[in-house]
Design an enzyme around this catalytic site. Structure first.
Site, PDB file in Angstrom:
ATOM      1  N   HIS A  16      40.945  38.965  36.866  1.00 31.59           N
ATOM      2  CA  HIS A  16      40.222  40.223  37.010  1.00 31.59           C
ATOM      3  C   HIS A  16      39.613  40.192  38.406  1.00 31.59           C
ATOM      4  O   HIS A  16      38.872  39.270  38.737  1.00 31.59           O
ATOM      5  CB  HIS A  16      39.141  40.371  35.948  1.00 31.59           C
ATOM      6  N   ASP A  17      39.899  41.193  39.228  1.00 36.95           N
ATOM      7  CA  ASP A  17      39.486  41.129  40.625  1.00 36.95           C
ATOM      8  C   ASP A  17      37.983  40.943  40.784  1.00 36.95           C
ATOM      9  O   ASP A  17      37.528  40.315  41.744  1.00 36.95           O
ATOM     10  CB  ASP A  17      39.981  42.339  41.414  1.00 36.95           C
TER      11      ASP A  17
END
Length: 498
Positions: free
Chosen positions: A233-234
């Protein structure tokens, strides 16, 4: 992005450099009334990037050590029995999840759902996407479900897995056990959710396979090259990329969304936390990202897109300069309101919100931009105040990372609204956090998050903004947003963040 980490001179810090070798667009496509991601174009962009990375490595007389993938959350692709993609993934901004939350509530009340998963209510969470897809022929034919970064990783390696930090955004994970929620598993069948579609969980730093021979051939990479699981997840990678020098910090990962909150050792699953709409997403090294999702610079991006479509394009630099000289706090909106999630007509929707609440309607693009940025600064203030109140932690510094670190006006307004110093940068925090996890796995760097952040702090350009202005004016504006928002975000905020 290609990152390099190397020892410096004796007694000096290591060096950390990030080189952009390729960038490609991400353009959603609407087909038959449904908004999709163009996942095949994205995969081709990844291949083009790997090819450029291989060329850059050869030019530097070195070779690639590892590949790591991060992306946005909640969306997924479905694979058939033969491993083929069954259709382009649906975009989280599509309206198909309308009404899905009400179906979930019938079997799992909001209080129980939050106690089980600790996730902020967002209408596009994966649990609602899967509930909305129940009965579809595509879901019925699926043998495997892969979140977006896991899908790209699978195409590169042939090895399927579900990376934990991204999985924690699905509202299917228990943040205490860091595994699939038993409470969700008990009612999954009723909702049409089959948790067995997900491949096994893996953690940042775990091996995710090697680049397949055909990928090596297509990109000119000299193998073998491992793919390393990172905070996929960025935002998980971006939080690793926060250059904090002490634990008493808040972060705001800015871009399309603003993710504002704290890094904790354990989730906060209280009813007060649920009412305040805070989320407990999982981070790297056993941490919890305790944060609130705020609409972010999406609102300004959509305004720019609308003005361009109407034949009145705006130069962003000039627009922000004009906005800086516009009347402060003339009009504000609730940056957490669901009315701003969908694309199109953003300036009109902002104007409608101001008109409905009896505030002056922005008359020019500069006034609209100032309204957006004042509103985002207020939302940042509220999130950081609430996070402290609910977690019992104290914040002394706010770090803004991501694209918004370049927005001087947003950084300055956030410092003013919070009454706290703001440290801006790095803008590429997600890529840096991704690279650092890979480098640590490869043995190039050692230590935990404090050591990784110390490297960032000593090597990355940062800018600090000190608070100024009238705190009373921010408090009055915050009270107005609280009133018009109906307490959506929860919490009282009559004091500055400090």
């Amino acid at each position: 992005m290609v990152g390099t980490v190397a020892p410096g001179a004796p007694g000096a810090p290591r060096t950390l450099e990030l080189h952009e070798v390729h960038r490609f667009p991400n353009r959603p496509v609407r087909v038959g009334g449904t908004l999709h991601w163009d996942i095949l174009a994205l995969h081709q962009g990844v291949l083009d990037g790997l090819r450029a990375a291989a060329e850059a490595a050869r030019a530097a007389n070195t070779r690639l050590t590892s590949v790591g993938i991060d992306s946005w959350a909640v969306d997924y692709g479905l694979l058939g029995a033969d491993g083929a993609l069954l259709g382009n993934p649906v975009h989280y901004r599509d309206t198909r999840t309308d009404g899905a939350a009400e179906k979930v509530v019938t079997v799992l009340p909001p209080e129980d759902l939050y106690a089980a998963t600790g996730l902020q209510h967002l209408p596009f969470n994966t649990i609602y996407q899967l509930t909305a897809a129940r009965g579809s022929s595509t879901l019925a034919a699926a043998h495997r479900l892969l979140l977006i970064p896991d899908l790209i990783s699978y195409w590169l390696t042939g090895v399927a897995g579900t990376e934990l930090t991204n999985a924690s955004t699905t509202q299917l994970i228990d943040p205490r056990t860091r595994d699939w929620s038993r409470a969700i598993a008990a009612v999954a069948g009723t909702l049409g959710i089959d948790l067995s579609l997900f491949p096994p969980l893996r953690h940042p730093g775990d091996p995710a396979g090697n680049l397949r021979p055909e990928i090596l051939s297509a990109t000119g990479i000299e193998g073998p090259v491992p793919v390393t699981a990172v905070g996929s997840h960025d935002t998980a990678s971006a939080v690793v990329g926060v250059p904090a020098t002490s634990p008493d910090f808040a972060y705001i990962a800015t871009g399309t969304w603003s993710l504002a909150g704290l890094e904790l050792d354990a989730p906060v699953l209280t009813e007060a936390s649920r009412r305040a709409n805070f989320t407990n997403e999982l981070g790297v090294d056993g941490t919890v990202r305790y944060l609130r999702n705020i609409m972010g610079l999406w609102m300004l991006q959509e305004c720019l897109r609308t003005w361009e479509a109407e034949g009145a394009p705006q130069n962003l630099e000039s627009l922000l300069d004009q906005a800086a000289h516009a009347t402060p706090l003339r009009s504000v909106v609730d940056a957490g309101a669901p009315e701003f999630i969908a694309p199109d007509r953003m300036p009109d929707r902002i104007a409608e919100a101001c008109r409905r609440t009896g505030q002056p309607v922005p008359r020019t693009p500069a006034e609209t931009a100032r309204c957006v940025l004042d509103s985002l600064a207020l939302a940042h203030r509220r999130a950081i105040l609430d996070a402290q109140r609910l977690s019992g932690r104290t914040v002394r510094t706010v770090h803004i990372v991501g694209g918004g670190a370049h927005n001087v006006l947003l950084c300055r307004l956030t410092a003013d609204a919070c009454g706290l110093p703001v440290v801006a940068g790095p803008a590429e925090a997600a890529a840096l956090g991704n690279v650092l996890v890979q480098a640590r796995t490869a043995g190039v760097v050692t230590g935990g998050l404090p050591e990784l952040r110390a490297l960032l702090h000593s090597t990355q350009p940062l800018r600090q903004y000190e608070p100024s202005g009238d705190q009373a004016a921010w408090s009055r504006a915050a009270a107005l947003v609280e009133d018009v928002g109906g307490g959506r975000a929860g919490g009282q905020e009559e004091e500055p963040c400090a």
